[in-house]
Design an enzyme around this catalytic site. Sequence first.
Site, PDB file in Angstrom:
ATOM      1  N   ASP A 105      35.767  15.750  37.866  1.00 53.10           N
ATOM      2  CA  ASP A 105      34.621  16.437  37.289  1.00 53.10           C
ATOM      3  C   ASP A 105      34.741  16.397  35.757  1.00 53.10           C
ATOM      4  O   ASP A 105      34.923  15.322  35.191  1.00 53.10           O
ATOM      5  CB  ASP A 105      34.546  17.859  37.860  1.00 53.10           C
ATOM      6  CG  ASP A 105      33.245  18.563  37.559  1.00 53.10           C
ATOM      7  OD1 ASP A 105      32.222  18.238  38.188  1.00 53.10           O
ATOM      8  OD2 ASP A 105      33.253  19.458  36.679  1.00 53.10           O
TER       9      ASP A 105
ATOM     10  N   TYR B  64      29.422  22.067  29.088  1.00 56.44           N
ATOM     11  CA  TYR B  64      28.113  21.482  29.385  1.00 56.44           C
ATOM     12  C   TYR B  64      27.260  21.378  28.127  1.00 56.44           C
ATOM     13  O   TYR B  64      26.543  20.395  27.940  1.00 56.44           O
ATOM     14  CB  TYR B  64      27.390  22.332  30.435  1.00 56.44           C
ATOM     15  CG  TYR B  64      27.993  22.231  31.813  1.00 56.44           C
ATOM     16  CD1 TYR B  64      27.559  21.266  32.711  1.00 56.44           C
ATOM     17  CD2 TYR B  64      29.000  23.095  32.221  1.00 56.44           C
ATOM     18  CE1 TYR B  64      28.115  21.164  33.985  1.00 56.44           C
ATOM     19  CE2 TYR B  64      29.557  23.007  33.489  1.00 56.44           C
ATOM     20  CZ  TYR B  64      29.117  22.035  34.362  1.00 56.44           C
ATOM     21  OH  TYR B  64      29.663  21.928  35.608  1.00 56.44           O
TER      22      TYR B  64
ATOM     23  N   HIS C  83      32.204  16.594  46.688  1.00 56.72           N
ATOM     24  CA  HIS C  83      32.504  16.443  45.262  1.00 56.72           C
ATOM     25  C   HIS C  83      33.937  16.853  44.938  1.00 56.72           C
ATOM     26  O   HIS C  83      34.545  16.328  44.003  1.00 56.72           O
ATOM     27  CB  HIS C  83      31.515  17.315  44.474  1.00 56.72           C
ATOM     28  CG  HIS C  83      31.676  17.254  42.993  1.00 56.72           C
ATOM     29  ND1 HIS C  83      31.292  16.172  42.230  1.00 56.72           N
ATOM     30  CD2 HIS C  83      32.186  18.163  42.110  1.00 56.72           C
ATOM     31  CE1 HIS C  83      31.534  16.410  40.961  1.00 56.72           C
ATOM     32  NE2 HIS C  83      32.088  17.604  40.854  1.00 56.72           N
TER      33      HIS C  83
END
Length: 398
Positions: free
Chosen positions: A200, A312, A367
Site C-alpha cells: 500500500d 494521501y 488488498h
Amino acid sequence: MTGLLSALLLVPIRLCLRLQSLCYWALVYSTAGLTATLVLTRITWRGLRAPRHVFRWTMRQQPPACLRDPVLGEHSYLRGMSSGLRFHYVTKGDTSRPLMLFLHGFPENWFSWRYQLQEFSSEYHTVALDLRGYGDSDAPRRREDYTLDQLLGDIKDVIESLGELRWEEGWIVTLLTLTLTLLVLCLFPGHRSCVLVGQDWGGTLAWHFAIEHPAQVRRLVVMSAPHPSAWRDYILRHPCQLLRCSHSSFFQIPFLPELTLPLEDFQLVRSLMTGRWVGIQNRARRLTEQELEAYLYQLSQPGGLAGPLSYYRSLCSDTPLRHQDVGVACLLLWGEADAFLGPGLARASRAYVRGSCAVRIVPGCSHWVQQDQPEAVNGLIWAFLREGGRGGSTRNNH
C-alpha cells in the site's frame, strides 16, 4: 532564433501536460465529491435512526496485548538523523544478517508484518517499521511534514542506523566509551542496503526509494501498490479505477475525513479491513477483534488521524517524476480479489522496471495480501530471493 523555435515547439507539449493534469484532478475531486455525498448520506440516515450508536467513538486507554507479544520480535527505537524524529520498530533475527525492511500501509502499522517477521528471521535481520505518523513513531501534525523527500529520508536514516552501536538517551558517554564506539563503527558500519518490502503506501514509498536510492536496495518487493507513473497513466485510461479506491479521493477533502472516520467507533476503518467484499478474504486469517484493535488503538488517540491522512494529501500527485525507471530486481505481488486496485495496475507497473520484474497475482486474495495469504506470499518471496529475481507475469496457484 533556435531558442525561440524550441520554445514554440514546447508550447503544445506543455498545453497537453496541463490539460492532462486538469483532467486528472477533475476526476479525483469528482470522485471525492461523490464519495463525500454517499458518506454523509449514510451517516445522516443512520444517525437519525440510532444517534447514540453513530456519534460515539472510544479513545483506547491501553494497547492490545498482541502489540506486545514477545514472540513477534523485540521493540526498539531509533532517532532519525535528518529529521530528529523518533521511530519505533520491531525486529527479529540476527543483526549481522542482511537487513529486510518492511513498510506498511494505511491504516496499519508494524503489526501487519507479523507473519513475515517470523518467517524470514531465519536468514535475515527482519525489521517492521512504524512509518512517520503511525504507531509509536513520532507523528508531526502538519501536512508539510509528510513530503516525499522527508519520508524517503526517514527510510534512508533507518537503513543506515540499524545495526550500528547505539546507546540509550540520557547516558553519560565517557571518552573511553566514545573511542570504543568509533572503533566498532569503523569495523562494523551497520547496514547500508536492504531487501525492501512495502505494501500500500509502504509500497509506494518503496518504489520511490528504489528509484532515488538504488544502491541501498538489494531486492524490491512491492505489494498492492502501482508504480507512481503507472498510476497516473492508468487513471486517465481507466477513470473507473478511482471509484474502486474512492476513499483515497475522499481523504483529499480537508477536515471531513477527520470528522467522519471516528464515527460508529471507526466503522469506516473497520470495514476497509473486515468488510465482506474489501476486507481479508481468507477465513482462516480474518482479523480478530484484538488484531483489529492493534490498528485502531493509535488512530483513536487525539490527532491520531492527522499523520495517516497527510500521506494521501501530500503524496497524491500527477507531477511527473524526475526519474521513473527502477533498476533493481523487483517482485510485484497483487491480490486477485483486491477491491481497491485492479490487477491491471500490476501489469502496467512492470513497464517501468529495467531489471527483472516478476508479477505474481495471488488467487482469492484481497488488498491486504501479506495478512490474507501469508503462506503463499512468503513462499513467493522466498522463491524470488533464492532464484535471483527472474521476471515474468503469472497467476500463482497457492
